[in-house]
Design an enzyme around this catalytic site. Structure first.
Site, PDB file in Angstrom:
ATOM      1  N   GLU A 164      40.740  22.597  14.642  1.00 30.44           N
ATOM      2  CA  GLU A 164      40.648  22.664  15.883  1.00 30.44           C
ATOM      3  C   GLU A 164      41.564  22.087  16.667  1.00 30.44           C
ATOM      4  OE1 GLU A 164      36.429  21.956  17.459  1.00 30.44           O
ATOM      5  OE2 GLU A 164      36.919  22.995  19.355  1.00 30.44           O
TER       6      GLU A 164
ATOM      7  N   SER B 152      36.692  14.933  23.517  1.00 33.48           N
ATOM      8  CA  SER B 152      37.357  14.680  24.863  1.00 33.48           C
ATOM      9  C   SER B 152      38.439  13.851  24.470  1.00 33.48           C
ATOM     10  CB  SER B 152      36.476  13.948  25.676  1.00 33.48           C
ATOM     11  OG  SER B 152      36.154  12.609  25.181  1.00 33.48           O
TER      12      SER B 152
HETATM   13  C1  LIG Z   1      34.425  24.758  28.169  1.00 39.56           C
HETATM   14  C2  LIG Z   1      33.892  23.959  27.052  1.00 39.56           C
HETATM   15  C3  LIG Z   1      33.528  24.763  26.066  1.00 39.56           C
HETATM   16  C4  LIG Z   1      33.002  24.193  24.739  1.00 39.56           C
HETATM   17  N1  LIG Z   1      32.914  24.889  23.381  1.00 39.56           N
HETATM   18  C5  LIG Z   1      31.832  24.428  22.683  1.00 39.56           C
HETATM   19  C6  LIG Z   1      31.607  25.019  21.398  1.00 39.56           C
HETATM   20  O1  LIG Z   1      31.855  26.256  21.416  1.00 39.56           O
HETATM   21  N2  LIG Z   1      30.912  24.634  20.602  1.00 39.56           N
HETATM   22  C7  LIG Z   1      30.554  23.238  20.617  1.00 39.56           C
HETATM   23  O2  LIG Z   1      29.696  22.944  19.727  1.00 39.56           O
HETATM   24  N3  LIG Z   1      30.792  22.479  21.744  1.00 39.56           N
HETATM   25  C8  LIG Z   1      31.638  22.831  22.629  1.00 39.56           C
HETATM   26  N4  LIG Z   1      31.996  22.230  23.588  1.00 39.56           N
HETATM   27  C9  LIG Z   1      31.454  20.772  23.842  1.00 39.56           C
HETATM   28  C10 LIG Z   1      32.537  19.634  23.799  1.00 39.56           C
HETATM   29  O3  LIG Z   1      33.014  19.562  22.463  1.00 39.56           O
HETATM   30  C11 LIG Z   1      32.023  18.419  24.430  1.00 39.56           C
HETATM   31  O4  LIG Z   1      31.837  18.738  25.775  1.00 39.56           O
HETATM   32  C12 LIG Z   1      32.629  17.349  24.280  1.00 39.56           C
HETATM   33  O5  LIG Z   1      32.300  16.784  22.680  1.00 39.56           O
HETATM   34  C13 LIG Z   1      32.258  16.063  24.977  1.00 39.56           C
HETATM   35  O6  LIG Z   1      30.829  15.608  24.870  1.00 39.56           O
HETATM   36  P1  LIG Z   1      29.982  15.692  26.357  1.00 39.56           P
HETATM   37  O7  LIG Z   1      30.088  16.805  27.157  1.00 39.56           O
HETATM   38  O8  LIG Z   1      28.394  15.380  25.726  1.00 39.56           O
HETATM   39  O9  LIG Z   1      30.330  14.399  27.110  1.00 39.56           O
HETATM   40  P2  LIG Z   1      30.099  12.697  26.866  1.00 39.56           P
HETATM   41  O10 LIG Z   1      30.258  12.723  25.176  1.00 39.56           O
HETATM   42  O11 LIG Z   1      28.650  12.536  27.453  1.00 39.56           O
HETATM   43  O12 LIG Z   1      31.241  12.167  27.357  1.00 39.56           O
HETATM   44  C14 LIG Z   1      31.332  11.770  28.936  1.00 39.56           C
HETATM   45  C15 LIG Z   1      32.457  11.126  29.616  1.00 39.56           C
HETATM   46  O13 LIG Z   1      32.336  10.078  28.578  1.00 39.56           O
HETATM   47  C16 LIG Z   1      33.695   9.541  27.869  1.00 39.56           C
HETATM   48  N5  LIG Z   1      33.182   8.764  26.674  1.00 39.56           N
HETATM   49  C17 LIG Z   1      31.857   9.223  25.897  1.00 39.56           C
HETATM   50  N6  LIG Z   1      31.960   8.238  24.826  1.00 39.56           N
HETATM   51  C18 LIG Z   1      33.093   7.371  24.944  1.00 39.56           C
HETATM   52  C19 LIG Z   1      33.657   6.203  24.346  1.00 39.56           C
HETATM   53  N7  LIG Z   1      33.195   5.816  23.163  1.00 39.56           N
HETATM   54  N8  LIG Z   1      34.972   5.809  24.592  1.00 39.56           N
HETATM   55  C20 LIG Z   1      35.570   6.063  25.693  1.00 39.56           C
HETATM   56  N9  LIG Z   1      35.037   7.327  26.609  1.00 39.56           N
HETATM   57  C21 LIG Z   1      33.896   7.783  26.087  1.00 39.56           C
HETATM   58  C22 LIG Z   1      34.208  11.014  27.491  1.00 39.56           C
HETATM   59  O14 LIG Z   1      35.338  10.937  27.064  1.00 39.56           O
HETATM   60  C23 LIG Z   1      33.799  12.105  28.648  1.00 39.56           C
HETATM   61  O15 LIG Z   1      34.858  11.711  29.566  1.00 39.56           O
HETATM   62  C24 LIG Z   1      32.761  22.718  24.738  1.00 39.56           C
HETATM   63  C25 LIG Z   1      32.692  22.227  25.793  1.00 39.56           C
HETATM   64  C26 LIG Z   1      33.525  22.881  26.992  1.00 39.56           C
HETATM   65  C27 LIG Z   1      33.810  22.018  28.393  1.00 39.56           C
END
Ligand SMILES: Cc1cc2nc3c(=O)[nH]c(=O)nc-3n(C[C@H](O)[C@H](O)[C@H](O)COP(=O)(O)OP(=O)(O)OC[C@H]3O[C@@H](n4cnc5c(N)ncnc54)[C@H](O)[C@@H]3O)c2cc1C
Length: 396
Positions: free
Chosen positions: A243, A381
């Site tokens: 991916e 991310s």
């Molecule tokens: C448009 C879109 C489409 C998507 N499509 C899919 C899909 O089809 N299927 C699916 O399963 N998922 C999908 N996702 C989900 C995506 O994979 C997650 O949003 C992503 O993994 C981040 O997780 P979170 O949103 O829970 O953020 P969090 O994990 O809550 O993170 C919030 C912030 O904190 C930072 N952070 C967290 N932990 C750490 C660390 N240890 N060190 C440094 N920084 C950190 C992150 O980088 C981020 O900036 C999609 C997301 C978007 C926005």
């Protein structure tokens, strides 16, 4: 690494160029904007390529791939970007397909692979959950074995285009013993199964691309388990590697920079074309230099792949740099169109009775800018990718 094209490669490029010119539907040209496309629109190019046998260039030939060399695959990507064809959906072709032919059993390969290739099955990705995004291993959707079935209960989120999907590949918890990673399984679920509800999430650009998926006592045949129970984390990471490499989008960014330059030539600033403004030109040049560097990194990855080495942690570099460049191009495009970029025009097809304001090229620029904020988040991310690079590539 020899980057010059052979006579055969050039002949292949001409064949591809001609094929695209003759077969890509004219009315889809320049509409790589999923939010305004119907399911049928999104599948049209897919079906044409399937008929030609060109829908899955990266798959092994025995499963329906093309048998193209790495250079031919590169040319294929370049020519598609150049012609502005509709990008194929990655969920079945680039994400699930390789998992099925690498880890699936014969029955699963025979059933699922041809349906991914033909487009009969539209797949979506059920990884993320509320509270389990970056920390994916903390996921809580439970699958409990009951005879020949699993009973699944849980809540997935951000599921892209689930509103159209026939199937979802899900990570589910099958054990709470030991480390969280060791109790996860990889399950394929028919979206028609009773107990599944899809609820839309409307994003800041006004589009319906992502969803929540609720699973309530969903009965899934155990034969839909990929590989072994509790070994899903291995397959999940393999899928994420594919991916992330796919998100780099180098060829399409090259095309987007060309479009940006066209806008900068047309837009005036202090009585001169914007392209003559040194500050703006520097910003474009810096982005273009970064893109060229990324292209060479991608070519190095492709060369490694041709030696049989799968995408490793370096796919995180492609993901971070590729998405930063995509975002920068949309920022510069917004800057170039000036005030017109502040207008959120409805996307094509969404509304028919509005009057266009400003030049054609300004349409949708603001939506694109907002929509592209997602790229540094999805697929893992960029902050997390940097952690992976620090640990796995740099050994820090
Ligand atoms: C448009 C879109 C489409 C998507 N499509 C899919 C899909 O089809 N299927 C699916 O399963 N998922 C999908 N996702 C989900 C995506 O994979 C997650 O949003 C992503 O993994 C981040 O997780 P979170 O949103 O829970 O953020 P969090 O994990 O809550 O993170 C919030 C912030 O904190 C930072 N952070 C967290 N932990 C750490 C660390 N240890 N060190 C440094 N920084 C950190 C992150 O980088 C981020 O900036 C999609 C997301 C978007 C926005």
């Amino acid at each position: 690494m020899d980057l010059s094209f052979s006579a055969d490669d050039l002949a292949f490029r001409d064949e591809v160029r001609q094929f695209i010119e003759d077969n890509f539907p004219a009315e889809l040209k320049e509409r790589d904007d999923r939010a305004s496309m119907s399911k049928e629109d999104m599948l049209r190019w897919h079906r044409i390529l399937h008929k030609k046998g060109w829908v899955a260039p990266s798959w092994p030939k025995e499963y329906g791939g093309t048998g193209w060399s790495v250079t031919q695959r590169y040319i294929w990507g370049e020519e598609n970007a150049r012609a502005g064809t509709t990008a194929l959906l990655p969920f079945g072709l680039s994400m699930l397909g390789p998992v099925v032919y690498t880890f699936g059993n014969q029955e699963q390969k025979d059933y699922f692979l041809p349906r991914i290739l033909s487009g009969e099955h539209w797949w979506c990705q059920g990884y993320s959950e509320p509270g389990s995004g970056s920390d994916l291993a903390s996921l809580r959707t439970r699958a409990v074995r009951d005879g020949n079935d699993y009973i699944v209960n849980g809540h997935k989120i951000w599921t892209t285009l689930a509103q159209h999907a026939d199937w979802i590949f899900c990570l589910v918890r099958t054990s709470t013993e030991g480390k969280p990673q060791t109790g996860i399984s990889f399950l394929l679920i028919d979206m028609e199964t009773p107990g599944i509800t899809v609820r839309p999430i409307i994003t800041i650009d006004g589009s319906h691309e992502v969803n929540e998926v609720f699973l309530e006592d969903v009965r899934v045949p155990a034969k839909n388990l990929i590989g072994e129970e509790n070994k899903g984390w291995t397959y999940a990471k393999f899928l994420l590697g594919n991916e992330r490499s796919g998100i780099a989008g180098v060829a399409r960014s090259k095309k987007a920079i060309e479009q940006l330059k066209g806008i900068a030539r047309a837009e005036m600033s202090d009585g001169e074309p914007l392209i003559n403004d040194n500050d703006f030109l520097n910003k474009i040049s810096e982005t273009e230099i970064d893109l060229t560097a990324l292209e060479y990194t991608e070519l190095r990855t492709l060369a490694a792949e041709s030696r049989g080495e799968g995408p490793g942690p370096e796919s995180s570099i492609l993901k971070v740099k590729g998405t930063e460049i995509q975002q920068r191009i949309t920022e510069l495009t917004l800057e170039a169109v000036g005030y017109y970029g502040m207008i959120q025009t409805p996307r094509q097809g969404e509304m028919s009775n509005y009057t266009r304001v400003g030049p054609d090229y300004a349409e949708g620029v603001a939506q694109e800018y907002f929509n592209m904020r997602k790229t540094s988040i999805y697929g893992g991310s960029n902050e997390i990718q940097r952690n992976i690079i620090a640990k796995m590539v740099l050994g820090l």
